[in-house]
Design an enzyme around this catalytic site. Structure first.
Site: not given
Ligand code: COA
Ligand code: MG
Length: 299
Positions: A165, A279, A231
């Protein structure tokens, strides 16, 4: 939050696929413990002339089938499509765990849906806030408004990025490497991380080749996604595996967490482990790995 490593779609009017999906749901039915999420689709997986049929098929399937502990999602049509009101009413009456709203472009669209869900919960004496929301952000306008969308509503638990999309929205040509989607994927990931939401990655439409979806899912997991839309049943295993931290990754994350604590007590913020500097940011990353392992039931 519910683990959402794989979100399997099926057309809402296809009873056979919904039954098949139910057989893949729940613990013990798959090597990785059943497909995490199922989505019965009223949007683009269902043809325009089958929307009413799909609402009825979903209602019956939700009444009659056992979906184990897979999340039962229903995707409605987008806001402004003209179908969303009937879709939402039918979806809520089917008592889903979660409503998925596609093509969300601003916060108001989500808060409006959430208000309708709340009215339904109130009218039916359901726990307030019990029905969850996931939002598809998959248009240019949606990506521009990620900041307001990601913080729009308490029900919202994840954003879903729709690659096809989005490519259509900006006029991009889809490539296997998906370089044309990278900016939008990372923008969505960042908005999700800033709001403690899960981020769910693109569909791989090439469903016949599990190695392609596996590689795409592994890349998505490295980018920081918590899961992927799928899907086809053949995509469950590669995708859920890719979004589950490996035994080695878990063991290393544990070592980082343990050694970090020990060095903190000695007053050292940075130290060496296997020739690499550790760290605080590396501890945070290790904690994320452990969180994902816990969500996937591995810890
Ligand atoms: N969910 C559940 N079961 C599925 C499924 C899905 N998404 N896709 C396929 N299956 C089942 C089939 O029913 C078949 O089972 P059966 O032999 O018992 O009937 C088995 O898996 C093998 O299917 P296969 O023949 O390989 O696929 P297909 O050619 O029938 O279907 C698609 C291919 C792409 C059309 C199908 O996978 C599909 O509909 N996917 C979802 C599409 C969708 O919802 N899109 C919108 C969101 S992006
Ligand atoms: Mg779509």
């Amino acid at each position: 939050m519910h683990a959402r490593r794989a979100l399997l779609y099926m057309p809402g009017d296809d009873r056979r696929k919904i039954e098949k999906a139910a057989s893949l749901a729940g613990p013990g039915r798959q090597p990785q413990g059943g497909v995490d999420c199922l989505c019965m689709d009223l949007e683009d997986g269902t043809a325009l002339n089958r929307k009413a049929e799909a609402r009825a098929v979903i209602a019956a399937a939700m009444r009659e089938l056992d979906f184990g502990n897979s999340e039962r999602c229903i995707r409605i049509n987008s806001i402004g499509s003209g179908l969303e009101h009937e879709d939402l009413a039918a979806a809520l009456a089917a008592r889903p765990d979660t409503i998925i709203v596609p093509k969300v472009e601003n916060a108001a669209q989500l808060t409006a849906v959430s208000a309708q869900i709340e009215a339904y919960e109130l009218a039916n004496s359901l726990p307030l806030g019990g029905i969850r929301l996931l939002a598809g952000v998959e248009t240019a306008r949606g990506i521009l408004n990620l900041k307001e969308i990601a913080s729009a509503d308490k029900r919202l638990e994840a954003l879903i990025f729709g690659g096809e999309d989005f490519a259509a929205s900006i006029g991009a040509v889809r490539s296997p490497e998906a370089i044309e989607l990278l900016y939008a994927r990372q923008a969505l990931l960042t908005a999700c991380a800033a709001n403690a939401l899960q981020a769910i990655d693109i569909v791989c439409i090439d469903f016949r080749n599990p190695e392609i979806v596996r590689a795409e899912a592994e890349f998505g997991a490295r980018l920081g996604f918590s899961g992927k839309q799928i899907i086809h049943p053949a995509q469950i295993e590669p995708v859920q595996t890719a979004f589950t931290p490996s035994d080695e990754a878990i063991a290393y994350a544990r070592r980082v967490a343990e050694t970090f604590e020990a060095h903190q007590r000695e007053g050292r913020g940075a130290y060496a482990l296997d020739g690499k500097m550790i760290d605080l940011p590396l501890l945070k990353n290790a904690q994320k790995v452990l969180e994902r392992a816990r969500a996937a039931g591995k810890l």
